[in-house]
Design a protein around this motif. Sequence first.
Motif, PDB file in Angstrom:
ATOM      1  N   VAL A 104       0.809  -1.209   0.000  1.00  0.00           N
ATOM      2  CA  VAL A 104       0.000   0.000   0.000  1.00  0.00           C
ATOM      3  C   VAL A 104       0.846   1.264   0.000  1.00  0.00           C
ATOM      4  CG1 VAL A 104      -0.217   0.282   2.507  1.00  0.00           C
ATOM      5  CG2 VAL A 104      -2.106   0.957   1.014  1.00  0.00           C
ATOM      6  N   ALA A 105       2.117   1.162   0.378  1.00  0.00           N
ATOM      7  CA  ALA A 105       2.975   2.351   0.411  1.00  0.00           C
ATOM      8  C   ALA A 105       3.173   2.948  -0.977  1.00  0.00           C
ATOM      9  CB  ALA A 105       4.325   1.993   1.028  1.00  0.00           C
ATOM     10  N   VAL A 106       3.096   2.111  -1.998  1.00  0.00           N
ATOM     11  CA  VAL A 106       3.344   2.601  -3.359  1.00  0.00           C
ATOM     12  C   VAL A 106       2.279   3.607  -3.796  1.00  0.00           C
ATOM     13  CG1 VAL A 106       3.719   1.939  -5.755  1.00  0.00           C
ATOM     14  CG2 VAL A 106       4.545   0.464  -3.904  1.00  0.00           C
ATOM     15  N   PRO A 107       0.979   3.283  -3.702  1.00  0.00           N
ATOM     16  CA  PRO A 107      -0.022   4.298  -4.047  1.00  0.00           C
ATOM     17  C   PRO A 107      -0.025   5.480  -3.079  1.00  0.00           C
ATOM     18  CG  PRO A 107      -1.076   2.307  -3.198  1.00  0.00           C
ATOM     19  CD  PRO A 107       0.345   1.965  -3.451  1.00  0.00           C
ATOM     20  N   VAL A 108       0.343   5.256  -1.823  1.00  0.00           N
ATOM     21  CA  VAL A 108       0.432   6.371  -0.872  1.00  0.00           C
ATOM     22  C   VAL A 108       1.407   7.419  -1.394  1.00  0.00           C
ATOM     23  CG1 VAL A 108       1.296   7.026   1.403  1.00  0.00           C
ATOM     24  CG2 VAL A 108      -0.265   5.093   1.175  1.00  0.00           C
ATOM     25  N   LEU A 109       2.577   6.991  -1.815  1.00  0.00           N
ATOM     26  CA  LEU A 109       3.580   7.925  -2.315  1.00  0.00           C
ATOM     27  C   LEU A 109       3.126   8.578  -3.620  1.00  0.00           C
ATOM     28  CD1 LEU A 109       6.783   5.814  -1.565  1.00  0.00           C
ATOM     29  CD2 LEU A 109       5.989   7.854  -0.338  1.00  0.00           C
ATOM     30  N   ALA A 110       2.433   7.810  -4.469  1.00  0.00           N
ATOM     31  CA  ALA A 110       1.944   8.373  -5.733  1.00  0.00           C
ATOM     32  C   ALA A 110       0.921   9.475  -5.489  1.00  0.00           C
ATOM     33  CB  ALA A 110       1.342   7.262  -6.595  1.00  0.00           C
ATOM     34  N   ILE A 111       0.023   9.254  -4.529  1.00  0.00           N
ATOM     35  CA  ILE A 111      -1.004  10.251  -4.219  1.00  0.00           C
ATOM     36  C   ILE A 111      -0.383  11.467  -3.533  1.00  0.00           C
ATOM     37  CG2 ILE A 111      -3.097  10.679  -2.859  1.00  0.00           C
ATOM     38  CD1 ILE A 111      -3.782   7.680  -3.333  1.00  0.00           C
ATOM     39  N   ALA A 112       0.658  11.226  -2.737  1.00  0.00           N
ATOM     40  CA  ALA A 112       1.342  12.355  -2.092  1.00  0.00           C
ATOM     41  C   ALA A 112       1.931  13.301  -3.132  1.00  0.00           C
ATOM     42  CB  ALA A 112       2.436  11.838  -1.160  1.00  0.00           C
ATOM     43  N   GLU A 113       2.364  12.754  -4.267  1.00  0.00           N
ATOM     44  CA  GLU A 113       2.907  13.583  -5.338  1.00  0.00           C
ATOM     45  C   GLU A 113       1.804  14.296  -6.111  1.00  0.00           C
ATOM     46  OE1 GLU A 113       5.242  11.142  -7.882  1.00  0.00           O
ATOM     47  OE2 GLU A 113       6.778  10.709  -6.376  1.00  0.00           O
ATOM     48  N   TYR A 127      -8.093   9.271  -7.373  1.00  0.00           N
ATOM     49  CA  TYR A 127      -9.148   8.744  -8.237  1.00  0.00           C
ATOM     50  C   TYR A 127      -8.713   7.441  -8.910  1.00  0.00           C
ATOM     51  CZ  TYR A 127     -11.864  13.089  -7.948  1.00  0.00           C
ATOM     52  OH  TYR A 127     -12.625  14.146  -7.508  1.00  0.00           O
ATOM     53  N   ASP A 128      -7.420   7.278  -9.119  1.00  0.00           N
ATOM     54  CA  ASP A 128      -6.912   6.089  -9.809  1.00  0.00           C
ATOM     55  C   ASP A 128      -6.664   4.920  -8.870  1.00  0.00           C
ATOM     56  OD1 ASP A 128      -6.790   7.493 -12.293  1.00  0.00           O
ATOM     57  OD2 ASP A 128      -4.908   8.424 -11.634  1.00  0.00           O
ATOM     58  N   TYR A 129      -6.261   5.200  -7.631  1.00  0.00           N
ATOM     59  CA  TYR A 129      -5.793   4.139  -6.739  1.00  0.00           C
ATOM     60  C   TYR A 129      -6.693   3.885  -5.532  1.00  0.00           C
ATOM     61  CZ  TYR A 129      -1.575   5.011  -9.476  1.00  0.00           C
ATOM     62  OH  TYR A 129      -0.690   5.184 -10.502  1.00  0.00           O
ATOM     63  N   THR A 130      -7.766   4.650  -5.393  1.00  0.00           N
ATOM     64  CA  THR A 130      -8.708   4.430  -4.293  1.00  0.00           C
ATOM     65  C   THR A 130     -10.130   4.449  -4.838  1.00  0.00           C
ATOM     66  OG1 THR A 130      -9.175   6.729  -3.655  1.00  0.00           O
ATOM     67  CG2 THR A 130      -7.114   5.760  -2.834  1.00  0.00           C
ATOM     68  N   ALA A 131     -11.090   4.240  -3.953  1.00  0.00           N
ATOM     69  CA  ALA A 131     -12.501   4.198  -4.347  1.00  0.00           C
ATOM     70  C   ALA A 131     -13.126   5.585  -4.458  1.00  0.00           C
ATOM     71  CB  ALA A 131     -13.291   3.372  -3.328  1.00  0.00           C
ATOM     72  N   LYS A 132     -12.351   6.633  -4.263  1.00  0.00           N
ATOM     73  CA  LYS A 132     -12.874   8.003  -4.257  1.00  0.00           C
ATOM     74  C   LYS A 132     -13.749   8.318  -5.465  1.00  0.00           C
ATOM     75  CE  LYS A 132     -11.232  12.816  -4.596  1.00  0.00           C
ATOM     76  NZ  LYS A 132     -11.787  13.530  -3.442  1.00  0.00           N
TER      77      LYS A 132
END
Length: 759
Positions: free
Chosen positions: A49-58, A64-69
């Motif tokens: 899960v750390a990978v999408p966390v870092l992507a969203i932080a950037e 929208y791509d990596y979560t259900a938002k």
Amino acid sequence: MPDQTDKQTFSDDEALEFHRLPTPGKISMAPTKPMATQRDLSLAYSPGVAVPVLAIAEDVDRAYDYTAKGNMVAVISNGTAILGLGNLGHMASKPVMEGKSVLFKRFADVDSFDVEVKTTDPDEFVTVVKNIGDTWGGINLEDIKSPECFEIETQLQDLLDIPVFHDDQHGTAIISTAGLINACHIAGKRLDEVKVVLVGAGAAGLSSIGLMKAAGVKAENTVILDRDGVVYKGRPNVDQWKAAHATDTPHRTLEEAMVGADVVLGLAAKGAITKEMVASMAPNPIIFAMANPDPEITPEDVHSVRSDAIVATGRSDYPNQVNNVLGFPYIFRGALDVRARQVNHEMKVACAHALAALAREDVPDEVAAAYRGRKLKFGPDYIIPSPFDPRLIWYIPPFVAQAAMDTGVARKPIADMDAYRAQLRERVDPSAALMQKISSAVRGAPNKRVVFAEGEEPSVIRAAWQFKQAELGTPILIGREDLVRQNAAEAGLNFDELGIEIHNARVSHKNAQYVDFLFGKLQRRGWLKRDVQRMVNQDRNYFAAAMLAHGDADCMVTGVTRNFNMAMREVGRVLDVRGTLIGMSIVLAKGRTLFVADTTVHELPDAEELADIAVQAADTVRRLGRSPRVAFMSYSTFGNPPGDRGEKVREAIRILDRRGVDFEYEGEMPPELALDPEQRANYPFMRLTKDANVLIMPAVHSASISTKLVQALGGATVIGPLLVGLEKSVQIVSLGASVSEIITAATFAAYEEGVIEEG
């Protein structure tokens, strides 16, 4: 007037038990990713899960791509105006908010969770929602009292970069505007000329009159009233929201305002509108009495003084229910799919016009089923679509999305609207993708002439009409022309517009030719010529099948008025078998498409017949664009436990081995082995490289029971059974089949006939 049997009654205890059992509440969470192995857990949580966390932080938009938002809406309330019950507190609103979340999922496949905020202070409410708002792709405000709801919505729209939509205002506005558009159409009135009176200047009322103005009603032709009477320009102690709709009018009471009015909108309370007021209105008056649970005036009272009135209410037991579920799921569906920053006026007006247009279309049988068989048709008692219309999901959101794109609030424009509509169909109908492919192939192939044997039946007539309108082929209806046209007219269809053919078997000039042909086939089976003459003259299945045999039509649909075996026996006397005759059902469930055979023809097939069924099924599946992987079903697994039926299946495998067929096959095995790779790992000799997609059943009863069982349990869609193996393509639907089922069968018939011709 409505059938009183439509009224829904239940006790308080029943309502409480419904919400309590088997699990308290109406919603739960289901994972969208597998959680079966250690690797799954590592990807879902730590460390993956750390990978999408870092992507969203950037880039926060990557949420929208990596979560259900992108498919998540919050339903938020403080409980200050729950239904018509008033301020009962934030937790008392939770059953309603859960219910709203269920409707989002049921009607538009939008994920939703409820949030109850423990404050009645508008500023504090705004602060709470502002700080958590980015969690979702949109926010549906609900059951917040007026005028605070206006302030809250306006502030949150400015503070958040996602759609914020107060449904109590705008939902009613959208549906009532759609109803007004159609009511004016029926009554022969123009939107820019009608005089509109609003009784009840609360959130829903003010939003409704505002949207109607945006749709074409002129401001100077409106009068609004609150508890103190007419809101006229210059009246003291009027808040800014009411003042925005004040007009220069001499009227001071509702009685005065109603004289000569074309439209009255009731969003007040029981008894607010009287018979005398209705009697004073203009010809063909439009009365929307939308107070709940009791309207301002009942339809019975309206019709007692005005036979020319069009009436809508907020209740399900009267025609023309103004039901918000027609709006909010599809508004948010369209808004989410283009990542809209807001829901603006243009999107609401687009939704209203789309709903109005849909109501003017022929109403599907699925809607009649929801209303206990009551046939609905555009007119004074049907000006708004039914919430159970299956077309809403793909019909409405594209209009909303397009309006968002046109007004510049869409962050992710949709390039191909036709593809988008197809995707929307798939969200709630697993068969949509398959049918889209089949339909596209049929439209792209040479035109097929499809005989609808039971052409006098209203459902068949409507199916033929829609089949022609969809440009899927040329329908031919078998029946008495006067009766066919009469039933078509009663359904509001004009056959002359589309050029649909009608053939009366009894008076056809082809009779003698068909009789000679059929007598030549049956004369050595105990049939006399006079018997054949009677069959061709009086039985439309014989006549229709003879049309196919002589090239006067390409394919055929029947079965609405008689059972499968009878229809198949009649058609089989006219048409020869090509290959092996089987019935094949298509099961769509949990993203998987399975083809099951034989579900109709061979009662207890022997080994040779099982092998033939497999070959025919595999060939059919290949023609549908899939690579067949065949599994022979059994209660046993490769001889354990032993038994006669298992041995027949094993012999069928040996027969296929000798034939050297060009598709994967294996058996005998239970369903879990055919469909689960982990289970197959215990049998390294298995020849299936992937999960099976063609299941060959050991007998017709097991095939029929299994497909009907999964359909009855829910969560699966079953198409068919499709009849395969005749020299010409014939599909036999079930007794009393719906219009959509008949169209599906006709589409498959046209598709299969094209394949037969190519072969």
